[in-house]
Write a protein that holds these residues in place. Structure first.
Motif, PDB file in Angstrom:
ATOM      1  N   THR A 101       4.858  98.684  41.485  1.00  0.00           N
ATOM      2  CA  THR A 101       5.932  97.699  41.383  1.00  0.00           C
ATOM      3  C   THR A 101       7.235  98.466  41.395  1.00  0.00           C
ATOM      4  O   THR A 101       7.347  99.500  40.735  1.00  0.00           O
ATOM      5  CB  THR A 101       5.862  96.924  40.052  1.00  0.00           C
ATOM      6  OG1 THR A 101       4.533  96.916  39.597  1.00  0.00           O
ATOM      7  CG2 THR A 101       6.335  95.519  40.201  1.00  0.00           C
ATOM      8  N   GLY A 135      10.431  94.243  39.639  1.00  0.00           N
ATOM      9  CA  GLY A 135       9.260  93.379  39.703  1.00  0.00           C
ATOM     10  C   GLY A 135       8.613  93.244  41.067  1.00  0.00           C
ATOM     11  O   GLY A 135       7.596  92.566  41.191  1.00  0.00           O
ATOM     12  N   ALA A 162       7.578  91.084  34.394  1.00  0.00           N
ATOM     13  CA  ALA A 162       6.924  91.132  35.707  1.00  0.00           C
ATOM     14  C   ALA A 162       5.582  90.417  35.663  1.00  0.00           C
ATOM     15  O   ALA A 162       4.727  90.724  34.837  1.00  0.00           O
ATOM     16  CB  ALA A 162       6.750  92.579  36.150  1.00  0.00           C
ATOM     17  N   ASN A 206       1.546  93.402  37.757  1.00  0.00           N
ATOM     18  CA  ASN A 206       1.683  94.799  37.365  1.00  0.00           C
ATOM     19  C   ASN A 206       0.732  95.684  38.167  1.00  0.00           C
ATOM     20  O   ASN A 206      -0.263  95.199  38.701  1.00  0.00           O
ATOM     21  CB  ASN A 206       1.379  94.955  35.870  1.00  0.00           C
ATOM     22  CG  ASN A 206       2.545  94.494  35.013  1.00  0.00           C
ATOM     23  OD1 ASN A 206       3.486  95.232  34.784  1.00  0.00           O
ATOM     24  ND2 ASN A 206       2.492  93.246  34.572  1.00  0.00           N
ATOM     25  N   ILE A 250       7.959  98.829  36.364  1.00  0.00           N
ATOM     26  CA  ILE A 250       8.095  97.490  36.942  1.00  0.00           C
ATOM     27  C   ILE A 250       9.421  97.366  37.707  1.00  0.00           C
ATOM     28  O   ILE A 250       9.884  96.274  37.987  1.00  0.00           O
ATOM     29  CB  ILE A 250       7.931  96.348  35.896  1.00  0.00           C
ATOM     30  CG1 ILE A 250       8.819  96.581  34.683  1.00  0.00           C
ATOM     31  CG2 ILE A 250       6.477  96.199  35.490  1.00  0.00           C
ATOM     32  CD1 ILE A 250       8.911  95.353  33.782  1.00  0.00           C
TER      33      ILE A 250
END
Lengths: 224, 320
Positions: free
Chosen positions: A130, A135, A201, A204, B33
């Motif tokens: 990611t 995200g 997010a 993942n 992330i």
């Protein structure tokens, strides 16, 4: 397994898992990532997994390269229990207004659009990493039949929620952003939620994604 | 029960400046992330701004670049300090002007203005106040990342006519000032990175022996340099992998880019070298047009230099 552990500057460790990009190597990277994360080692400030590398940054006030290297070398990497990995269904609408690269993909792949979608929706995808923008999941592998180059000139603005394809991967634009991937649809789901301070997010690294085709009505209902 | 009543005071932003944001040490453990670290560009000047006001050294400050903000203060008296190589003046309510000096603490009263005119041959400056800004943390940090719209103020830089609210608890402060001059540096010291050998022998020589110019395409995300082109003889596109502050990437056009506080979390260009942590503060203060020369050091030297950098900072704090 890690092939090589190097320093990246004076405040991070670069773990090289090889050159290949495949699910097996990436699963290994993610296992290391999860195990290191769970150990909550003092001084580590970020752990960044990618296809075949893991970068660990640390606070040079607290620790240093040799100490972290040793921890990684002696790390007992337990396989994470499967139920920690999520299975996520993502609805996509493929109405013309969302499929910005409809004709480009037909021309490049020499497949009719309906067939492109059929192939695309028939698979489950694995989240390799990611990033790039907050995200954004990098999902793979897409069918060999759907592998298309990036746009020669990237778009200045790719709409939020767009699903893009390039080479062996697909991704989801979590924000409006510049980008050069081939856009085949749009999801009404909030893939990255800024207001969620715990788990912003939705997808993942290590999660599995299945896409589901929806109508424009359903799209609007979810989007509200 | 006798409650200590806190009163709200505020700054009116009469002129926002070029790139004025709140910053602290940034947010950690979210790179996986895609959330960048962010945080102050010049760490020592940030620490000194809070140290001079006897604040927690992790408190948020206002960071500005080139031209700073013009702030009008409303409320009960408060102390402020500016750090960096900064030209500013304080305009009192009676229109009396005081030429400001960085690293000196000033008492500011209702209707006083702080006019931060420019940074002298440097990029970033800081202003801290003795009371606390009223701000919300985003993932553990007050830092604003304007590219990803993360942080307080909706993740945007400060704009004209907005307010900066302050929680006024009336802290006592004994004023101490500091004599400090930001020194310039002859070299930016680096460690070779894993893709160093992707470059031709000639290019490796150029990298350590020729000057590179800082270009205008430099901001909190990264610093783009221009010089003799660095020729990649192996592969100019790698599979995307993580990035850290100080990485020097070289895309296929052969011009280096140094990753700074707001850099993206992953990237696909080869990494030729990394700036050492001890030199970050000096690097980020180099204005467009300045010449950079790189000098190679070992990891052990880099670690020692960082200890020395910390010692210097601690010595300055102890003088306050």
């Amino acid at each position: 397994m890690i092939k090589n552990i190097l320093n990246l500057g004076d405040a991070s460790v670069y773990c090289d898992f090889g050159k290949d990009v495949n699910k097996e190597i990436n699963t290994n990277v993610i296992n290391y990532f999860n195990n290191l994360k769970d150990k909550k080692i003092e001084g580590i400030t970020n752990i960044t997994p990618s296809y075949n590398k893991l970068i660990i940054s640390f606070d040079l006030d607290i620790t240093n390269f040799l100490k972290i290297k040793k921890i990684i070398e002696n790390l007992e990497v337990k396989k994470k229990n499967e139920n920690k990995k999520k299975f996520i269904e993502i609805p996509i609408c493929n109405e013309k207004k969302f499929t910005l690269d409809h004709s480009r993909l037909e021309n490049l792949l020499k497949i009719k659009y309906d067939k492109i979608l059929e192939i695309f929706f028939s698979k489950e995808y694995f989240c390799y990493m990611t990033g790039f923008i907050a995200g954004m999941p990098f999902l793979g592998d897409i069918s060999e039949k759907l592998r298309a180059k990036r746009l020669e000139t990237p778009r200045v603005k790719v709409p939020k929620g767009s699903i893009g394809l390039t080479e062996q991967f697909c991704n989801i634009y979590t924000y409006e952003s510049p980008g050069g991937w081939n856009i085949i649809g749009n999801t009404p789901l909030e893939i990255f939620n800024k207001d969620n301070q715990k788990n912003p997010a939705l997808i993942n690294p290590g999660d599995t994604v299945k896409f589901k085709q929806i109508s424009e009505d359903e799209y609007d209902k979810i989007k509200k | 029960m006798n409650m200590i009543k806190s009163k709200n005071s505020y700054f009116e932003v009469e002129r926002a400046g070029v790139n004025t944001t709140f910053q602290d040490r940034g947010r950690q453990n979210l790179n996986h992330i895609g959330i960048p670290v962010s945080g102050v560009m010049d760490k020592r000047n940030y620490i000194l701004a809070n140290a001079l006001l006897k604040k927690d050294l992790n408190s948020p400050v206002i960071e500005f670049a080139y031209q700073g903000p013009l702030l009008k203060y409303k409320g009960e008296e408060i102390f402020i300090v500016l750090t960096g190589d900064v030209k500013f003046q304080i305009v009192r309510d009676n229109n009396k002007k005081i030429i400001g000096e960085p690293y000196q603490v000033y008492l500011i009263q209702n209707n006083d203005k702080i006019d931060i005119q420019s940074t002298n041959k440097s990029v970033y400056g800081y202003i801290s106040v003795s009371e606390d800004f009223i701000l919300d943390k985003t993932w553990g940090s007050y830092s604003i990342n304007t590219k990803a719209n993360i942080g307080p103020n909706n993740g945007e830089k400060l704009s004209n006519n907005q307010k900066i609210n302050i929680d006024h608890k009336k802290k006592n402060l004994t004023i101490t000032n500091l004599n400090y001059v930001n020194s310039k540096i002859e070299y930016i010291r680096v460690l070779r990175s894993m893709h160093f050998d992707f470059f031709s022998e000639k290019s490796k020589n150029i990298f350590f022996n020729k000057e590179f110019k800082v270009t205008k395409l430099s901001d909190r995300m990264g610093m783009r340099l221009k010089g003799q082109v660095l020729e990649n003889v192996v592969n100019s596109n790698i599979k995307s992998e993580g990035l850290v502050k100080g990485v020097i990437q070289v895309p296929s056009d052969g011009n280096p880019i140094i990753m700074l506080s707001d850099h993206g979390t992953i990237g696909g260009y080869p990494k030729i070298a990394n700036v050492i942590s001890a030199d970050f503060d000096k690097l980020v203060q180099m204005i467009p047009g300045s010449a950079i020369k790189f000098k190679q050091v070992s990891l052990e030297e880099a670690e020692k230099l960082f200890k020395f950098y910390n010692l210097e900072t601690d010595n300055l704090i102890n003088q306050i």
